[in-house]
Write an enzyme that holds these catalytic residues in place. Structure first.
Site, PDB file in Angstrom:
ATOM      1  N   LYS A   1      42.690  51.888   1.761  1.00 39.46           N
ATOM      2  CA  LYS A   1      42.616  52.271   2.879  1.00 39.46           C
ATOM      3  C   LYS A   1      41.833  51.434   3.973  1.00 39.46           C
ATOM      4  O   LYS A   1      42.034  51.653   5.141  1.00 39.46           O
ATOM      5  CB  LYS A   1      41.853  53.858   2.930  1.00 39.46           C
ATOM      6  CG  LYS A   1      40.567  53.744   2.731  1.00 39.46           C
ATOM      7  CD  LYS A   1      40.049  55.089   2.786  1.00 39.46           C
ATOM      8  CE  LYS A   1      38.364  55.228   2.526  1.00 39.46           C
ATOM      9  NZ  LYS A   1      37.896  56.509   2.792  1.00 39.46           N
ATOM     10  N   ASP A   2      41.029  50.424   3.482  1.00 38.18           N
ATOM     11  CA  ASP A   2      40.393  49.460   4.341  1.00 38.18           C
ATOM     12  C   ASP A   2      41.342  48.603   4.898  1.00 38.18           C
ATOM     13  O   ASP A   2      40.880  47.553   5.396  1.00 38.18           O
ATOM     14  CB  ASP A   2      38.963  49.021   3.688  1.00 38.18           C
ATOM     15  CG  ASP A   2      38.034  49.953   3.319  1.00 38.18           C
ATOM     16  OD1 ASP A   2      38.066  51.130   4.101  1.00 38.18           O
ATOM     17  OD2 ASP A   2      37.272  49.822   2.381  1.00 38.18           O
TER      18      ASP A   2
ATOM     19  N   ARG B   1      39.048  60.995  11.541  1.00 37.06           N
ATOM     20  CA  ARG B   1      39.865  61.782  10.838  1.00 37.06           C
ATOM     21  C   ARG B   1      39.327  62.762  10.399  1.00 37.06           C
ATOM     22  O   ARG B   1      39.743  63.871  10.656  1.00 37.06           O
ATOM     23  CB  ARG B   1      40.821  60.784  10.007  1.00 37.06           C
ATOM     24  CG  ARG B   1      41.605  61.701   9.106  1.00 37.06           C
ATOM     25  CD  ARG B   1      42.247  60.908   8.113  1.00 37.06           C
ATOM     26  NE  ARG B   1      41.117  60.624   7.030  1.00 37.06           N
ATOM     27  CZ  ARG B   1      40.614  61.322   6.100  1.00 37.06           C
ATOM     28  NH1 ARG B   1      41.139  62.485   5.903  1.00 37.06           N
ATOM     29  NH2 ARG B   1      39.592  60.789   5.319  1.00 37.06           N
ATOM     30  N   ARG B   2      38.138  62.836   9.745  1.00 37.77           N
ATOM     31  CA  ARG B   2      37.633  63.841   8.912  1.00 37.77           C
ATOM     32  C   ARG B   2      36.835  64.583   9.950  1.00 37.77           C
ATOM     33  O   ARG B   2      36.936  65.955   9.788  1.00 37.77           O
ATOM     34  CB  ARG B   2      36.511  63.412   7.774  1.00 37.77           C
ATOM     35  CG  ARG B   2      37.242  62.637   6.540  1.00 37.77           C
ATOM     36  CD  ARG B   2      35.937  61.880   5.609  1.00 37.77           C
ATOM     37  NE  ARG B   2      36.611  61.533   4.583  1.00 37.77           N
ATOM     38  CZ  ARG B   2      35.974  60.278   3.993  1.00 37.77           C
ATOM     39  NH1 ARG B   2      35.120  59.805   4.479  1.00 37.77           N
ATOM     40  NH2 ARG B   2      36.630  59.957   2.889  1.00 37.77           N
TER      41      ARG B   2
ATOM     42  N   ARG C   1      26.527  56.650   8.558  1.00 35.68           N
ATOM     43  CA  ARG C   1      26.874  55.431   7.609  1.00 35.68           C
ATOM     44  C   ARG C   1      26.302  55.259   6.530  1.00 35.68           C
ATOM     45  O   ARG C   1      25.131  56.121   6.467  1.00 35.68           O
ATOM     46  CB  ARG C   1      26.787  54.329   8.666  1.00 35.68           C
ATOM     47  CG  ARG C   1      27.841  53.962   9.820  1.00 35.68           C
ATOM     48  CD  ARG C   1      29.169  53.484   8.971  1.00 35.68           C
ATOM     49  NE  ARG C   1      28.942  52.328   8.316  1.00 35.68           N
ATOM     50  CZ  ARG C   1      28.829  51.101   8.686  1.00 35.68           C
ATOM     51  NH1 ARG C   1      28.891  50.631   9.726  1.00 35.68           N
ATOM     52  NH2 ARG C   1      28.598  50.408   7.815  1.00 35.68           N
TER      53      ARG C   1
ATOM     54  N   ARG D   1      24.539  58.559   1.836  1.00 38.17           N
ATOM     55  CA  ARG D   1      25.273  59.917   2.648  1.00 38.17           C
ATOM     56  C   ARG D   1      24.985  61.093   1.839  1.00 38.17           C
ATOM     57  O   ARG D   1      24.816  62.018   2.526  1.00 38.17           O
ATOM     58  CB  ARG D   1      26.605  59.487   2.840  1.00 38.17           C
ATOM     59  CG  ARG D   1      26.972  58.443   3.730  1.00 38.17           C
ATOM     60  CD  ARG D   1      28.557  58.231   3.886  1.00 38.17           C
ATOM     61  NE  ARG D   1      28.927  57.287   3.071  1.00 38.17           N
ATOM     62  CZ  ARG D   1      30.247  57.173   2.399  1.00 38.17           C
ATOM     63  NH1 ARG D   1      31.292  57.724   3.172  1.00 38.17           N
ATOM     64  NH2 ARG D   1      30.768  56.335   1.717  1.00 38.17           N
TER      65      ARG D   1
ATOM     66  N   CYS E   1      42.299  51.912  10.685  1.00 40.15           N
ATOM     67  CA  CYS E   1      41.735  52.737   9.572  1.00 40.15           C
ATOM     68  C   CYS E   1      40.699  53.685  10.121  1.00 40.15           C
ATOM     69  O   CYS E   1      40.414  54.808   9.475  1.00 40.15           O
ATOM     70  CB  CYS E   1      41.262  51.873   8.348  1.00 40.15           C
ATOM     71  SG  CYS E   1      39.849  50.812   9.003  1.00 40.15           S
TER      72      CYS E   1
END
Length: 353
Positions: A100-101, A148-149, A166, A172, A265
């Site tokens: 996805k990156d 997106r989340r 981040r 996290r 992305c």
């Protein structure tokens, strides 16, 4: 041999270019997740051979700047450019990325050589006291670095306070589950948590109906130069053996949707493709079935979404599975065009602004 070290287990310095015996040099970021992913792929690539694996650490811009939002740092490619340069420089033989990156635009000198079988693509809620998304009290603070989340969280629960964060997996998680936690929950990719053995922290796997994944989430991409694949047939053969056709097809469809939308992305775009077999006799042709693709673009505040679905019949053995003009890529472009016709472009313009 210890991954990332020499035969005696001594850590290798960043940028090490020398072979250790007959090692396959894999370029990787130095985070725990990246090292774990690269080590797992490396083990699969050398399985059944007399070769070993050397993990070569490469520092990226995204690793050096751990505070700026990814969108402000350029989003797509922030974790990729330096690793790819090591490949082009001949410092490493292959590189492993979280797919996805990856930017959607191909590089002529580099081949997307392999997609190992995909891990769970869903997003995971890691909340205090094991709470689910529905159980979080109104006003709960939820952390994520993904627009997106964040947008889909607000779509499902507009009463939540979603904050940008981040850091690596442990950093996290500590924001919600550590002794000094300042959040009620965080959302991370289930695939990353599982790969580093932290799936016990998951309080809920968010269904795609609530949180559609990022394009290619849960998938790994292994790249090599076209010249190296031609010169070193042993690992070209191993890359082909590890490649998973269903994952390749799904990722091609999702990334084609992202490319057609001209979204990076870090954009509030989601896509998820699943290959559903029709149950026919596989024989020598391999499984035939239907590739189902869902996609959406959503306002950052979750107040408006354009979403859709498309399907196409596909034979994993007979059809081209990736590249311009392939059946999955055409499916992704078709669904993206439908989303754009229904207003996805305006949503993305607002998000960029």
């Amino acid at each position: 041999m210890t991954p990332g070290g020499d035969a005696a287990g001594t850590p290798l310095p960043t940028g090490t270019a020398a072979f250790v015996g007959s090692a396959l040099r894999i370029g990787t970021r130095a985070s725990d997740l990246a090292l774990t992913q690269s080590g797992q792929v490396g083990a699969a690539l050398v399985a059944g051979t007399d070769h070993t694996v050397e993990l070569v650490h490469v520092s990226t811009h995204g690793d050096r700047d751990r505070t700026s939002p990814l969108a402000q740092m350029g989003g797509t490619g922030v974790f990729v450019t330096a690793v790819r340069q090591a490949l082009l420089d001949g410092t490493v033989d292959v590189v492993v990325h979280s797919c996805k990156d990856l930017p959607t635009a191909p590089l002529e000198e580099i081949s997307l050589a392999c997609y190992p079988p995909r891990e769970d693509p869903r997003d995971a809620l890691c909340a205090r006291d094991g709470l689910t998304l529905a159980e979080l009290p109104a006003g709960s603070k939820v952390g994520t670095g993904s627009p997106r989340r964040a947008a889909q969280l607000l779509r499902a629960r507009p009463d939540l306070e979603v904050l940008g964060i981040r850091g690596n997996v442990e950093t996290r998680l500590a924001r919600a589950l550590g002794p000094d936690a300042d959040l009620d929950a965080v959302v991370l990719a289930a695939s990353g948590l599982r790969r580093v053995g932290r799936d016990a922290t998951i309080s809920e796997l968010l269904p795609a109906e609530v949180m559609l994944p990022a394009p290619a989430q849960g998938a790994l991409a292994v790249e090599a130069t076209s010249a190296a694949l031609a010169d070193r047939p042993w690992y070209a053969e191993r890359l082909a053996a590890v490649d998973d056709p269903a994952t390749r097809a799904a990722v091609a469809a999702e990334r084609a949707l992202l490319r057609t939308l001209e979204a990076g992305c870090s954009a509030p775009v989601a896509a998820y493709a699943e290959f559903e077999t029709d149950g026919s006799d596989e024989g020598e042709r391999g499984p035939a079935g239907v590739l189902r693709l869902r996609g959406l673009a959503i306002r950052p505040d979750g107040s408006h979404v354009v979403e859709g679905e498309a399907r196409v019949t596909l034979d994993l053995a007979a059809d081209a599975l990736s590249g311009t003009g392939s059946v999955p890529s055409e499916l992704g472009a078709e669904l993206a065009a439908d989303l754009l016709e229904r207003g996805a472009g305006e949503i993305l313009e607002q998000a960029r602004a």
